[in-house]
Design an enzyme around this catalytic site. Sequence first.
Site, PDB file in Angstrom:
ATOM      1  N   ILE A   1      50.100  31.791  -8.332  1.00  0.00           N
ATOM      2  CA  ILE A   1      51.183  31.420  -7.410  1.00  0.00           C
ATOM      3  C   ILE A   1      52.302  30.661  -8.122  1.00  0.00           C
ATOM      4  O   ILE A   1      53.454  30.684  -7.666  1.00  0.00           O
ATOM      5  CB  ILE A   1      50.637  30.621  -6.211  1.00  0.00           C
ATOM      6  CG1 ILE A   1      51.644  30.637  -5.050  1.00  0.00           C
ATOM      7  CG2 ILE A   1      50.236  29.192  -6.600  1.00  0.00           C
ATOM      8  CD1 ILE A   1      51.091  30.173  -3.719  1.00  0.00           C
TER       9      ILE A   1
ATOM     10  N   VAL B   1      44.981  25.348  -7.279  1.00  0.00           N
ATOM     11  CA  VAL B   1      46.420  25.571  -7.036  1.00  0.00           C
ATOM     12  C   VAL B   1      47.188  24.275  -7.284  1.00  0.00           C
ATOM     13  O   VAL B   1      48.241  24.255  -7.927  1.00  0.00           O
ATOM     14  CB  VAL B   1      46.644  26.035  -5.580  1.00  0.00           C
ATOM     15  CG1 VAL B   1      48.116  26.040  -5.219  1.00  0.00           C
ATOM     16  CG2 VAL B   1      46.036  27.405  -5.349  1.00  0.00           C
ATOM     17  N   ASP B   2      46.629  23.175  -6.784  1.00  0.00           N
ATOM     18  CA  ASP B   2      47.279  21.850  -6.871  1.00  0.00           C
ATOM     19  C   ASP B   2      47.563  21.511  -8.335  1.00  0.00           C
ATOM     20  O   ASP B   2      48.681  21.147  -8.717  1.00  0.00           O
ATOM     21  CB  ASP B   2      46.332  20.821  -6.245  1.00  0.00           C
ATOM     22  CG  ASP B   2      47.029  19.546  -5.802  1.00  0.00           C
ATOM     23  OD1 ASP B   2      46.330  18.637  -5.341  1.00  0.00           O
ATOM     24  OD2 ASP B   2      48.264  19.460  -5.929  1.00  0.00           O
TER      25      ASP B   2
HETATM   26  N1  APR Z   1      47.430  30.729  -7.946  1.00  0.00           N
HETATM   27  C1  APR Z   1      46.963  31.274  -6.790  1.00  0.00           C
HETATM   28  N2  APR Z   1      45.752  30.998  -6.273  1.00  0.00           N
HETATM   29  C2  APR Z   1      44.976  30.126  -6.951  1.00  0.00           C
HETATM   30  C3  APR Z   1      45.386  29.495  -8.159  1.00  0.00           C
HETATM   31  C4  APR Z   1      46.673  29.835  -8.644  1.00  0.00           C
HETATM   32  N3  APR Z   1      47.161  29.303  -9.788  1.00  0.00           N
HETATM   33  N4  APR Z   1      44.370  28.666  -8.574  1.00  0.00           N
HETATM   34  C5  APR Z   1      43.380  28.781  -7.676  1.00  0.00           C
HETATM   35  N5  APR Z   1      43.722  29.666  -6.696  1.00  0.00           N
HETATM   36  C6  APR Z   1      42.966  30.105  -5.521  1.00  0.00           C
HETATM   37  C7  APR Z   1      41.487  29.860  -5.522  1.00  0.00           C
HETATM   38  O1  APR Z   1      40.810  30.910  -6.182  1.00  0.00           O
HETATM   39  C8  APR Z   1      41.203  29.840  -4.028  1.00  0.00           C
HETATM   40  O2  APR Z   1      41.079  31.159  -3.539  1.00  0.00           O
HETATM   41  O3  APR Z   1      43.474  29.354  -4.421  1.00  0.00           O
HETATM   42  C9  APR Z   1      42.473  29.245  -3.411  1.00  0.00           C
HETATM   43  C10 APR Z   1      42.352  27.773  -3.020  1.00  0.00           C
HETATM   44  O4  APR Z   1      41.579  27.108  -3.989  1.00  0.00           O
HETATM   45  P1  APR Z   1      41.847  25.569  -4.433  1.00  0.00           P
HETATM   46  O5  APR Z   1      43.052  25.512  -5.269  1.00  0.00           O
HETATM   47  O6  APR Z   1      40.561  25.069  -4.982  1.00  0.00           O
HETATM   48  O7  APR Z   1      42.200  24.815  -3.066  1.00  0.00           O
HETATM   49  P2  APR Z   1      41.262  24.374  -1.863  1.00  0.00           P
HETATM   50  O8  APR Z   1      40.044  25.202  -1.751  1.00  0.00           O
HETATM   51  O9  APR Z   1      42.195  24.291  -0.686  1.00  0.00           O
HETATM   52  O10 APR Z   1      40.796  22.910  -2.292  1.00  0.00           O
HETATM   53  C11 APR Z   1      41.769  21.886  -2.351  1.00  0.00           C
HETATM   54  O11 APR Z   1      41.153  21.342  -4.566  1.00  0.00           O
HETATM   55  O12 APR Z   1      42.533  21.396  -6.348  1.00  0.00           O
HETATM   56  C12 APR Z   1      41.981  20.571  -5.430  1.00  0.00           C
HETATM   57  O13 APR Z   1      43.582  18.823  -5.172  1.00  0.00           O
HETATM   58  C13 APR Z   1      43.019  19.951  -4.544  1.00  0.00           C
HETATM   59  O14 APR Z   1      41.441  18.449  -3.573  1.00  0.00           O
HETATM   60  C14 APR Z   1      42.177  19.626  -3.340  1.00  0.00           C
HETATM   61  C15 APR Z   1      41.235  20.805  -3.257  1.00  0.00           C
END
Ligand code: APR
Length: 169
Positions: free
Chosen positions: A11, A33-34
């Site tokens: 993303i 993603v964060d």
């Molecule tokens: N681009 C697109 N999608 C991504 C990316 C990226 N760079 N990185 C990970 N994903 C996908 C993951 O595979 C998953 O399907 O995004 C989706 C959400 O995953 P997470 O990023 O782990 O988010 P979430 O499950 O909502 O958890 C949030 O994770 O990173 C920490 O600070 C954040 O504490 C919060 C928690």
Amino acid sequence: MTTITLVQGDITRQSADAIVNAANSSLLGGGGVDGAIHRRGGPAILEDCRKLRASQYGRGLPTGRAVATTAGELNARWVIHTVGPVWSDTEDRSELLTSCYRESLLTADELGARTVAFPAISTGVYRWPIDDGARIAVETIRAADTAVEEVTFVLFDQQAYEAFDRALR
Ligand code: APR
């Protein structure tokens, strides 16, 4: 009527008026993603997040809510941070995940964003099953009354892409 597009990829490489971050309530970064958004977007995003924590979000951003910051170096004007619910086997938190998509669109409308890129919120670290996460995402965008013209779901892997493709049918 908002068109929905699926992309498999990172993303942080997407171009859109607004890119949605799957944040946590601290708004101070994390993994997934964060982590990617802060890494590629640069310190300006965290600077904005710190200002939000020092002002109206002193106790952090509640689950299901959304707030916008600069997009820093990303190919976007804004990052919309939203905090997804952690999956629970005992409690149905679907409304909170629905709220993430709905509140992000409301924030996009307030900004005047016409194109918005979403990740699959909560389906990573927060362990939400991908099929149900995709269903909620697609249903909420389809039901929304918004000026956003295009929503792009950016899915990191093929399994997530296929789940969203099924949810669209
Ligand atoms: N681009 C697109 N999608 C991504 C990316 C990226 N760079 N990185 C990970 N994903 C996908 C993951 O595979 C998953 O399907 O995004 C989706 C959400 O995953 P997470 O990023 O782990 O988010 P979430 O499950 O909502 O958890 C949030 O994770 O990173 C920490 O600070 C954040 O504490 C919060 C928690």
